[in-house]
Scaffold this motif. Structure first.
Motif, PDB file in Angstrom:
ATOM      1  N   ASP A 174      10.087 -70.757 105.342  1.00 14.14           N
ATOM      2  CA  ASP A 174       9.478 -69.531 105.866  1.00 14.14           C
ATOM      3  C   ASP A 174      10.353 -68.316 105.582  1.00 14.14           C
ATOM      4  N   ILE A 175      11.673 -68.486 105.719  1.00 16.91           N
ATOM      5  CA  ILE A 175      12.598 -67.393 105.426  1.00 16.91           C
ATOM      6  C   ILE A 175      12.511 -67.002 103.960  1.00 16.91           C
ATOM      7  N   VAL A 176      12.507 -68.009 103.083  1.00 16.86           N
ATOM      8  CA  VAL A 176      12.455 -67.747 101.641  1.00 16.86           C
ATOM      9  C   VAL A 176      11.134 -67.084 101.270  1.00 16.86           C
ATOM     10  N   GLU A 177      10.040 -67.553 101.846  1.00 17.96           N
ATOM     11  CA  GLU A 177       8.737 -66.953 101.555  1.00 17.96           C
ATOM     12  C   GLU A 177       8.717 -65.471 101.918  1.00 17.96           C
ATOM     13  N   GLU A 178       9.300 -65.112 103.048  1.00 15.12           N
ATOM     14  CA  GLU A 178       9.348 -63.700 103.453  1.00 15.12           C
ATOM     15  C   GLU A 178      10.235 -62.896 102.510  1.00 15.12           C
ATOM     16  N   LEU A 187       9.532 -75.730  98.481  1.00 16.06           N
ATOM     17  CA  LEU A 187       9.593 -74.427  97.837  1.00 16.06           C
ATOM     18  C   LEU A 187       9.227 -74.619  96.375  1.00 16.06           C
ATOM     19  N   SER A 188       8.105 -74.036  95.953  1.00 18.80           N
ATOM     20  CA  SER A 188       7.613 -74.237  94.599  1.00 18.80           C
ATOM     21  C   SER A 188       6.763 -73.044  94.184  1.00 18.80           C
ATOM     22  N   ARG A 189       6.282 -73.065  92.945  1.00 22.24           N
ATOM     23  CA  ARG A 189       5.387 -72.002  92.491  1.00 22.24           C
ATOM     24  C   ARG A 189       4.142 -71.942  93.390  1.00 22.24           C
ATOM     25  N   GLY A 190       3.675 -73.096  93.818  1.00 22.20           N
ATOM     26  CA  GLY A 190       2.496 -73.128  94.668  1.00 22.20           C
ATOM     27  C   GLY A 190       2.695 -72.422  96.003  1.00 22.20           C
ATOM     28  N   SER A 191       3.887 -72.562  96.584  1.00 23.47           N
ATOM     29  CA  SER A 191       4.136 -71.966  97.897  1.00 23.47           C
ATOM     30  C   SER A 191       4.678 -70.547  97.812  1.00 23.47           C
ATOM     31  N   LEU A 192       5.372 -70.224  96.719  1.00 22.11           N
ATOM     32  CA  LEU A 192       6.006 -68.909  96.599  1.00 22.11           C
ATOM     33  C   LEU A 192       5.260 -67.960  95.675  1.00 22.11           C
ATOM     34  N   GLY A 193       4.382 -68.481  94.828  1.00 20.73           N
ATOM     35  CA  GLY A 193       3.592 -67.629  93.952  1.00 20.73           C
ATOM     36  C   GLY A 193       4.357 -67.052  92.785  1.00 20.73           C
ATOM     37  N   THR A 194       5.490 -67.620  92.451  1.00 28.41           N
ATOM     38  CA  THR A 194       6.272 -67.162  91.304  1.00 28.41           C
ATOM     39  C   THR A 194       7.037 -68.341  90.715  1.00 28.41           C
ATOM     40  N   GLU A 195       7.620 -68.139  89.553  1.00 32.42           N
ATOM     41  CA  GLU A 195       8.365 -69.215  88.897  1.00 32.42           C
ATOM     42  C   GLU A 195       9.541 -69.647  89.762  1.00 32.42           C
ATOM     43  N   VAL A 196       9.707 -70.967  89.915  1.00 28.26           N
ATOM     44  CA  VAL A 196      10.803 -71.509  90.707  1.00 28.26           C
ATOM     45  C   VAL A 196      11.615 -72.460  89.844  1.00 28.26           C
ATOM     46  N   ILE A 197      12.898 -72.161  89.719  1.00 31.76           N
ATOM     47  CA  ILE A 197      13.814 -73.028  88.972  1.00 31.76           C
ATOM     48  C   ILE A 197      14.813 -73.595  89.964  1.00 31.76           C
ATOM     49  N   ALA A 198      14.878 -74.904  90.044  1.00 28.08           N
ATOM     50  CA  ALA A 198      15.801 -75.560  90.969  1.00 28.08           C
ATOM     51  C   ALA A 198      16.993 -76.111  90.189  1.00 28.08           C
ATOM     52  N   ILE A 199      18.179 -75.868  90.715  1.00 30.62           N
ATOM     53  CA  ILE A 199      19.401 -76.413  90.134  1.00 30.62           C
ATOM     54  C   ILE A 199      20.084 -77.241  91.210  1.00 30.62           C
ATOM     55  N   GLY A 200      20.366 -78.491  90.904  1.00 32.23           N
ATOM     56  CA  GLY A 200      20.963 -79.360  91.907  1.00 32.23           C
ATOM     57  C   GLY A 200      22.068 -80.228  91.355  1.00 32.23           C
ATOM     58  N   VAL A 201      22.974 -80.597  92.237  1.00 28.32           N
ATOM     59  CA  VAL A 201      24.053 -81.528  91.926  1.00 28.32           C
ATOM     60  C   VAL A 201      24.042 -82.606  92.999  1.00 28.32           C
ATOM     61  N   PRO A 202      24.036 -83.873  92.622  1.00 31.65           N
ATOM     62  CA  PRO A 202      24.107 -84.916  93.647  1.00 31.65           C
ATOM     63  C   PRO A 202      25.470 -84.903  94.335  1.00 31.65           C
ATOM     64  N   THR A 203      25.455 -84.884  95.645  1.00 24.36           N
ATOM     65  CA  THR A 203      26.694 -84.904  96.430  1.00 24.36           C
ATOM     66  C   THR A 203      26.778 -86.109  97.352  1.00 24.36           C
ATOM     67  N   VAL A 204      25.681 -86.852  97.474  1.00 26.06           N
ATOM     68  CA  VAL A 204      25.657 -88.032  98.340  1.00 26.06           C
ATOM     69  C   VAL A 204      24.866 -89.151  97.666  1.00 26.06           C
ATOM     70  N   ILE A 205      25.134 -90.378  98.116  1.00 27.43           N
ATOM     71  CA  ILE A 205      24.301 -91.522  97.742  1.00 27.43           C
ATOM     72  C   ILE A 205      24.047 -92.349  98.999  1.00 27.43           C
ATOM     73  N   ASP A 206      23.010 -93.172  98.949  1.00 26.71           N
ATOM     74  CA  ASP A 206      22.729 -94.059 100.073  1.00 26.71           C
ATOM     75  C   ASP A 206      23.838 -95.100 100.203  1.00 26.71           C
ATOM     76  N   ALA A 207      24.265 -95.376 101.440  1.00 29.99           N
ATOM     77  CA  ALA A 207      25.309 -96.361 101.679  1.00 29.99           C
ATOM     78  C   ALA A 207      24.905 -97.738 101.164  1.00 29.99           C
ATOM     79  N   ASP A 208      23.601 -98.039 101.221  1.00 28.43           N
ATOM     80  CA  ASP A 208      23.112 -99.338 100.742  1.00 28.43           C
ATOM     81  C   ASP A 208      23.544 -99.610  99.310  1.00 28.43           C
ATOM     82  N   ARG A 209      23.625 -98.556  98.527  1.00 24.56           N
ATOM     83  CA  ARG A 209      23.940 -98.709  97.109  1.00 24.56           C
ATOM     84  C   ARG A 209      25.358 -99.224  96.892  1.00 24.56           C
TER      85      ARG A 209
END
Length: 288
Positions: free
Chosen positions: A171-175, A223-245
């Motif tokens: 909601d904050i990002v949309e505003e 958060l996507s083009r559908g919800s924000l009405g503009t191009e959305v580029i996501a950049i991510g880095v994995p910082t966690v894994i499941d303990a099961d692994r």
């Protein structure tokens, strides 16, 4: 056994380990190439609903950079503020891939969102990256300038997390999008991987949006083009894994995520790489 992952590359590996080798007929196109001896790029394009179902991810493009030896050049004591050759090569490799998602132009306006909790190290990638991103929108407004050939109008926001703000992050990002009317939104967030090695080697870019808190297993409104009405580029880095692994008995059901002991270095190095690549893409006359 299929392990949870936010990386399209690992979702494809999960599928292959189950005996399915996806191809274009399955709605999945992938390509891998080496930039140099330490940096490899894999693109995964999901082009149909069948591909979405098989990989469990939205249609769109996912690009993964795997960077070997990134932490080998850190000096004794782990001072990751020291720039190394591999970091510089990673910055330019990421900038080159990012420029395929968002290109600088005279009128370009961009909103950079740093998702996550700055007080929780594995979840602090977004705010740490935003802190190093060159913000310029106020300068355009001061000088009443509608564009520039050398740099872009960039504003940024670190909206925090619902647990500390009481507000839904989306909601904050949309505003903010309504207020700034950007041509593109770049969102940085922590992700989850199935392999511990990916925490210190991997960056993913996608144009399919992101769910805040995904890397910590706390999925929120997308958060996507559908919800924000503009191009959305996501950049991510994995910082966690499941303990099961990490357990010898993967059938043990442990609802826990783990992070490596050098997570402080991981956040410092990757936030520097990502922010530098963003600055090169959005302000080519200054940083390239």
């Amino acid at each position: 056994m299929r392990f949870r992952t936010d990386l399209a590359l690992e979702a494809k590996q999960n599928l292959e380990e189950s005996g399915i080798k996806p191809g274009e007929k399955d709605g999945i196109i992938s390509e891998t190439f080496e930039i140099d001896e330490d940096i490899k790029v894999t693109s995964v394009d999901i082009i149909s609903e069948k591909g979405e179902i098989l990989l469990g991810k939205a249609k769109g493009k996912y690009v993964t950079l795997e960077i070997e030896k990134l932490f080998d050049q850190l000096p004794a004591g782990g001072n990751s503020d020291v720039k190394s050759d591999i970091q510089n090569r990673a910055i330019h490799a990421l900038a080159d891939q990012l420029s395929k998602f968002v290109k600088h132009s005279y009128y370009l306006k961009t909103l950079v969102i740093g998702l996550g909790n700055a007080q929780v190290t594995p979840d602090s990638l977004g705010p740490a990256t935003l802190n190093q991103t060159c913000i310029t929108r106020h300068l355009f407004r001061i000088y009443d300038c509608d564009g520039d050939d050398e740099y872009s109008s960039v504003c940024g926001l670190a909206p925090g997390v619902t647990g500390t703000t009481g507000l839904e992050t989306a909601d904050i990002v949309e505003e903010m999008v309504k207020l700034t009317k950007p041509d593109a939104v770049i969102i940085i967030d922590a992700l989850a991987a199935r392999e511990i090695e990916r925490v210190s080697t991997t960056i993913q870019i996608s144009n399919t949006g992101i769910s805040p808190g995904a890397g910590m297993g706390n999925y929120r409104k997308e958060l996507s083009r559908g919800s924000l009405g503009t191009e959305v580029i996501a950049i991510g880095v994995p910082t966690v894994i499941d303990a099961d692994r990490l357990l010898k008995n993967p059938q043990c059901d442990v609802d826990m995520v783990v992070t490596p002991s050098n997570i402080d270095d991981v956040i410092r190095v990757f936030s520097h790489i990502i922010s530098s690549a963003i600055n090169i893409c959005l302000h080519p006359g200054i940083y390239s």
